[in-house]
Write an enzyme that holds these catalytic residues in place. Structure first.
Site, mmCIF file in Angstrom:
data_model
loop_
_atom_site.group_PDB
_atom_site.id
_atom_site.type_symbol
_atom_site.label_atom_id
_atom_site.label_comp_id
_atom_site.label_asym_id
_atom_site.label_seq_id
_atom_site.Cartn_x
_atom_site.Cartn_y
_atom_site.Cartn_z
ATOM 1 N N CYS A 1 -44.959 15.786 -3.951
ATOM 2 C CA CYS A 1 -46.238 16.324 -3.496
ATOM 3 C C CYS A 1 -47.028 16.549 -4.788
ATOM 4 O O CYS A 1 -46.557 17.258 -5.687
ATOM 5 C CB CYS A 1 -46.032 17.651 -2.762
ATOM 6 N N LYS B 1 -3.033 9.571 -8.537
ATOM 7 C CA LYS B 1 -3.369 8.288 -7.897
ATOM 8 C C LYS B 1 -4.743 7.887 -8.419
ATOM 9 O O LYS B 1 -5.735 8.593 -8.211
ATOM 10 C CB LYS B 1 -3.382 8.459 -6.378
ATOM 11 N N GLU C 1 2.626 11.678 -10.248
ATOM 12 C CA GLU C 1 1.546 11.243 -11.158
ATOM 13 C C GLU C 1 0.237 11.142 -10.370
ATOM 14 O O GLU C 1 0.262 11.101 -9.136
ATOM 15 C CB GLU C 1 1.897 9.870 -11.763
ATOM 16 N N SER D 1 0.862 -1.173 0.000
ATOM 17 C CA SER D 1 0.000 0.000 0.000
ATOM 18 C C SER D 1 0.909 1.236 0.000
ATOM 19 O O SER D 1 2.131 1.094 -0.049
ATOM 20 C CB SER D 1 -0.829 -0.097 1.266
ATOM 21 N N LYS E 1 6.935 9.502 -6.246
ATOM 22 C CA LYS E 1 7.881 8.383 -6.108
ATOM 23 C C LYS E 1 9.295 8.885 -6.355
ATOM 24 O O LYS E 1 9.488 9.820 -7.143
ATOM 25 C CB LYS E 1 7.586 7.307 -7.175
ATOM 26 N N CYS F 1 -48.855 21.567 2.697
ATOM 27 C CA CYS F 1 -50.274 21.480 2.341
ATOM 28 C C CYS F 1 -50.929 20.231 2.911
ATOM 29 O O CYS F 1 -52.114 19.997 2.683
ATOM 30 C CB CYS F 1 -50.448 21.516 0.825
#
Ligand code: IVH
Length: 668
Positions: free
Chosen positions: A423, A118, A116, A87, A289, A408
Site C-alpha cells: 500500500c 536422517k 544417526e 526405503s 539401525k 484506505c
C-alpha cells in the site's frame, strides 16, 4: 459409509498419491510437503489394511503403498542396481520403536542399536573399482537407477580415488547445505527465476543436471552411511562401517551413537530435536539401525524396507481444517500479507484459528480459495501457515486478487510478481498505526506497556499521529491521567519511559523508523557508519556497498527514504526535540580489529554466539570466503566454504583455536 464409497475413497487416495509420487520422483517438483505426504500415505496404509477384502490382488498391487516409486523420464542412462535400494519403515512414537526392537530381540542373541540423523537429500550408490570411482547411481525406482557418475565426480565429499583396491559399493545421501540453498535461491530470484521450494528439490534438480559444470558450481554435499557386502570387507558392525568410511575419506555424520536401551534412544531423540536446528542441512528424523550386521540377512526385508532399520519421524504438527475467509493485512512498511481465518483446529495443544498465506503468489501457487479443506502447520513460535490443499483441484479455482487496501481503499502496488505488494498511500491509517506500534516496541524505543490498544486510543484522541508526537504527549498529561481503563500510574510510567528513551541508541531509533528492508541488524550496521542522527540525512549511503553487510536494495531504500520531505521533517523534528541519538557501540575491546571471520559448519553453540564475540571485539564477519578473509572458524560437517578456504589458503581454525586467539590477542 457403504463399501462402494469406501472403496472409491481408497482408490481416489491411491490416485492422488500416485500423482504426488510422479511429481516428486520424475519431475523433481513436489506438489505437497513431506508432512502431507506422510499423513496421507499412512492413512492409505491403514485403510488398505482395514478394508483389504474389498480389493482384488491387482488393485492392491498397484497401490503406491506397494511400490518403491518412480519410473524415471529423464535422459540419464538407466542401470540396474546390483542390490535394490530400499526405503525405510517409519515410526512416530517410542512404542513403534519398541516394536521394532522387540522384533530384533526375538531374532538375535546380542544386539545394540546404531542411531544417526536422517538426511533430507537423495540417495546415491557409488561403485569403486581398483580404488577409483567408476559409477554413481541414483535410487530411481529402487531397482533401476540413473547413471549420474559425471555429476558425482563434482561433489567434493565423494572421494574420486581411495586407498582401497577391492571392489566396493557405498551408499549415502546427497544434499545441498542450507546456506548454499539460500544463496542459490537468492540468485535465482535476483535473476527473476523461480526459486526451488526446498533444499532437497534443489539437490535433486542439481544432481540430475545434464551439465556437470553446473553441478560443480552448486556445491552439493554428501554423507555416506552404508556398505554393500560388508563381509567382503571384514566389517562387522555399523560402527565399524563408519570407521571404515572415515578411514577412506568418505564423509560421515559425526552425530551417531551406539545405544542399547529405549531410554537412551529417547534421550537422543530429545537432544537431536534442538541440535538439528543448528545444522546447516535439513534432516527429516533419525534412523535407528541394528548395529550387528551379521543378523541383517536373517532379519530380511519386505518389498519396500528392511527389518534391520527404521526411521523415526518427529510429530508432524499439522492438522486438516477449512478456510473460512481470506483477507489481507498491511504492515508498517505498507507490505501486504495474505491471511485466512479457519475452522478452529488443535495443533500440538493449542487452538489455531488464523494462518498466514504469505502473499498472493503463494495463494495462486497453492490454488487456494474460501471453503477449501487445507493442511495447516504450526512449528515452534512460527505463525501457523497453510501448506497445501487436502484434495487436489484439477482446475484453477483461486481466491480473487485483493486490489485495494482494506484500510484506505488505495490501489495496491505489485512490486514483484505478487510476491511483494505494497500500500503506497502515505496517509494510510493502518500503516501509520503499525509504524507507531513498532516505534514504541521493545526492540526500538522501548516505551512502557505501549501496545496496540493504548496507541489506538491516543490516535483516536488526536494526540498521536507521527512518531515525534510521542515526545509531546506529556502536554496532555491532565486529560491522559483521567482516561477510562488506563490508570494514572501506568500513564506516568509510559511518559517516564518516553523521556528515558532520549538516552537510547541511534540503532534502535533507525530500526524504529520503519524504513523498508531495514531490520534490526542492518539498522545497527548503518548506525555504526552514520554515528549520529544529525548525519543521517546527508550521509552518502553509496559508500556502504563496499561492506559485505548490505546490497543495492537496502541502499536504494535508504536513499529513497531520506529524499522524502515528510521523513526529512521527522528527522529534523526529532533532533529539535533533543533526540540526536548516537551509535552505542557495544565494542568492548579491539582484540579482533582488522580481522575478518567466516563461520561455517556445526559448532558447539549457535552461530550468533560466535558472531557476538567477534563483534564485541571489533572484528568483522563476512558471509563468504574471499581473499579478505583472515580466518575460517570451522565446525563439523563443513562444506563448500571449507573447500574454498583451502583453495585460497585462508587460515582454518577450530572452536578451541578461536578461544586461544581471543586470549592471545587480548594479552597483547
Ligand atoms: S539407511 C534400507 N541412513 O532415507 C535403506 N538412510 O526414507 C538404508 N536416508 O532411501 C538406508 N538418511 O535415502 C539410511 N542416515 C541414513 C539416512 C537414510 C537419509 C534416506 C535413504 C533412504 C531413505 C528412506
Amino acid at each position: 459409509m457403504d463399501n462402494t464409497k469406501i472403496k472409491k475413497e481408497i482408490l481416489d487416495l491411491q490416485k492422488k498419491i500416485n500423482e504426488w509420487d510422479n511429481a516428486y520422483y520424475n519431475l523433481d517438483s513436489p506438489i505437497v510437503s513431506d508432512e502431507i505426504y506422510d499423513t496421507e500415505i499412512n492413512k492409505l496404509i491403514k485403510l488398505e489394511k482395514q478394508y483389504a477384502s474389498l480389493f482384488t490382488y491387482e488393485e492392491l498391487k498397484n497401490s503406491p503403498t506397494q511400490k518403491i516409486n518412480a519410473s524415471s523420464l529423464t535422459i540419464f542412462k538407466k542401470v540396474n542396481h546390483d542390490y535394490p535400494m530400499l526405503s525405510l519403515n517409519k515410526a512416530y512414537s517410542l512404542e513403534e520403536i519398541q516394536k521394532f526392537i522387540d522384533n530384533i530381540k526375538k531374532n538375535t542373541l546380542d544386539y545394540s542399536l546404531f542411531i544417526e540423523p536422517k538426511i533430507d537429500g537423495l540417495s546415491i550408490s557409488l561403485k569403486y573399482h581398483n580404488g577409483k570411482l567408476i559409477q554413481a547411481l541414483t535410487r530411481g525406482d529402487g531397482l533401476v537407477g540413473e547413471d549420474v557418475t559425471q555429476n558425482a565426480l563434482q561433489i567434493s565429499d565423494i572421494p574420486k580415488e581411495i586407498d582401497y583396491k577391492k571392489d566396493l559399493e557405498v551408499r549415502g545421501e546427497v544434499y545441498l547445505s542450507l546456506s548454499i540453498f539460500n544463496e542459490l535461491n537468492n540468485n535465482l530470484k535476483l535473476k527473476g527465476n523461480i526459486p526451488f521450494s526446498n533444499p532437497r528439490n534443489a539437490a535433486a534438480g542439481t544432481l540430475r543436471q545434464l551439465d556437470p559444470k553446473i553441478v560443480a558450481k552448486r556445491n552439493l554435499s554428501a554423507f555416506l552411511y552404508y556398505i554393500i557386502n560388508h563381509q567382503e570387507h571384514n566389517i562387522k558392525t555399523m560402527n565399524e562401517t563408519f570407521m571404515f568410511l572415515q578411514k577412506y575419506n568418505f564423509k560421515t555424520t559425526n552425530i551417531y551413537k551406539v545405544l542399547t536401551s529405549l531410554d537412551e534412544i529417547e534421550k537422543y531423540i530429545n537432544d537431536f530435536k534442538n541440535q538439528k536446528l543448528l545444522l546447516d542441512y535439513e534432516t527429516d528424523g533419525i534412523v535407528i539401525k541394528l548395529n550387528e550386521l551379521k543378523y541383517y540377512d536373517m532379519l530380511g526385508q519386505t518389498q519396500k524396507f528392511p527389518h534391520w532399520a527404521i526411521a523415526f519421524k518427529y510429530e508432524p504438527n499439522i492438522a486438516e481444517t477449512k478456510i473460512k475467509s481470506i483477507f489481507v493485512t498491511i504492515g508498517r512498511t505498507g507490505l501486504v500479507t495474505y491471511n485466512c481465518s479457519l475452522d478452529p483446529t488443535q495443533i500440538s495443544g493449542s487452538i489455531v484459528e488464523y494462518a498466514t498465506l504469505n502473499n498472493y503468489n503463494y495463494v495462486k501457487e497453492l490454488n487456494l480459495n474460501v471453503n477449501d479443506k487445507v493442511y495447516v502447520k504450526k512449528a515452534g513460535e512460527i505463525i501457523p501457515c497453510i501448506i497445501g490443499l487436502v484434495s487436489y483441484k484439477n482446475k484453477i479455482d483461486v481466491y480473487p486478487h485483493i486490489d485495494k487496501c482494506p484500510y484506505c481503499n488505495s490501489l495496491l502496488y505489485n512490486a514483484n510478481n505478487y510476491l511483494e505488494e505494497y500500500c503506497l498511500n502515505r496517509n494510510c491509517p493502518e500503516i501509520n498505526k503499525r509504524k507507531l506500534i513498532h516505534f514504541a516496541s521493545k526492540d526500538c524505543m522501548n516505551f512502557f506497556s505501549m501496545g496496540e490498544k493504548i496507541i489506538n486510543k491516543f490516535i483516536q484522541l488526536g494526540y498521536l499521529n507521527s512518531v515525534t508526537d510521542f515526545y509531546t504527549l506529556k502536554e496532555y498529561i491532565a486529560s491522559l491521567t483521567k482516561l477510562d481503563n488506563f490508570g494514572p500510574k501506568s500513564i506516568l510510567k509510559i511518559l517516564d519511559s518516553i523521556e528515558k528513551s532520549r538516552e537510547n541508541s541511534l540503532e534502535s531509533l533507525l530500526f524504529g523508523l520503519s524504513i523498508k528492508h531495514i531490520g534490526q541488524k542492518v539498522a545497527t550496521f548503518i548506525a555504526s557508519k552514520v554515528l549520529k542522527l544529525s548525519n543521517f540525512l546527508t550521509y552518502n549511503f553509496d559508500l556502504l556497498i563496499s561492506y559485505n553487510e548490505i546490497g543495492e536494495k537496502i541502499i536504494g531504500s535508504l536513499k529513497q527514504w531520506v529524499s522524502e520531505q515528510e521523513n526529512i521533517n521527522i528527522v529534523n523534528k526529532l533532533i529539535d526535540l533533543g533526540l540526536d541519538l548516537k551509535y552505542k557501540s557495544n565494542i568492548k575491546s579491539k582484540t579482533f580489529e582488522n580481522i575478518s571471520f567466516v563461520i561455517t559448519g556445526t559448532l558447539s553453540k549457535p552461530r550468533n554466539y560466535f558472531e557476538q564475540i567477534i563483534k564485541t571485539n571489533n572484528g568483522n564477519i563476512m558471509n563468504a570466503i574471499s581473499k579478505k578473509t583472515t580466518y575460517l572458524l570451522c565446525g563439523d560437517d563443513a562444506g563448500s566454504k571449507l573447500k574454498k578456504a583451502k583453495e585460497l589458503n585462508i587460515k582454518i581454525i577450530s572452536e578451541d583455536e578461536f578461544y586461544n586467539l581471543l586470549k592471545t590477542n587480548e594479552s597483547k
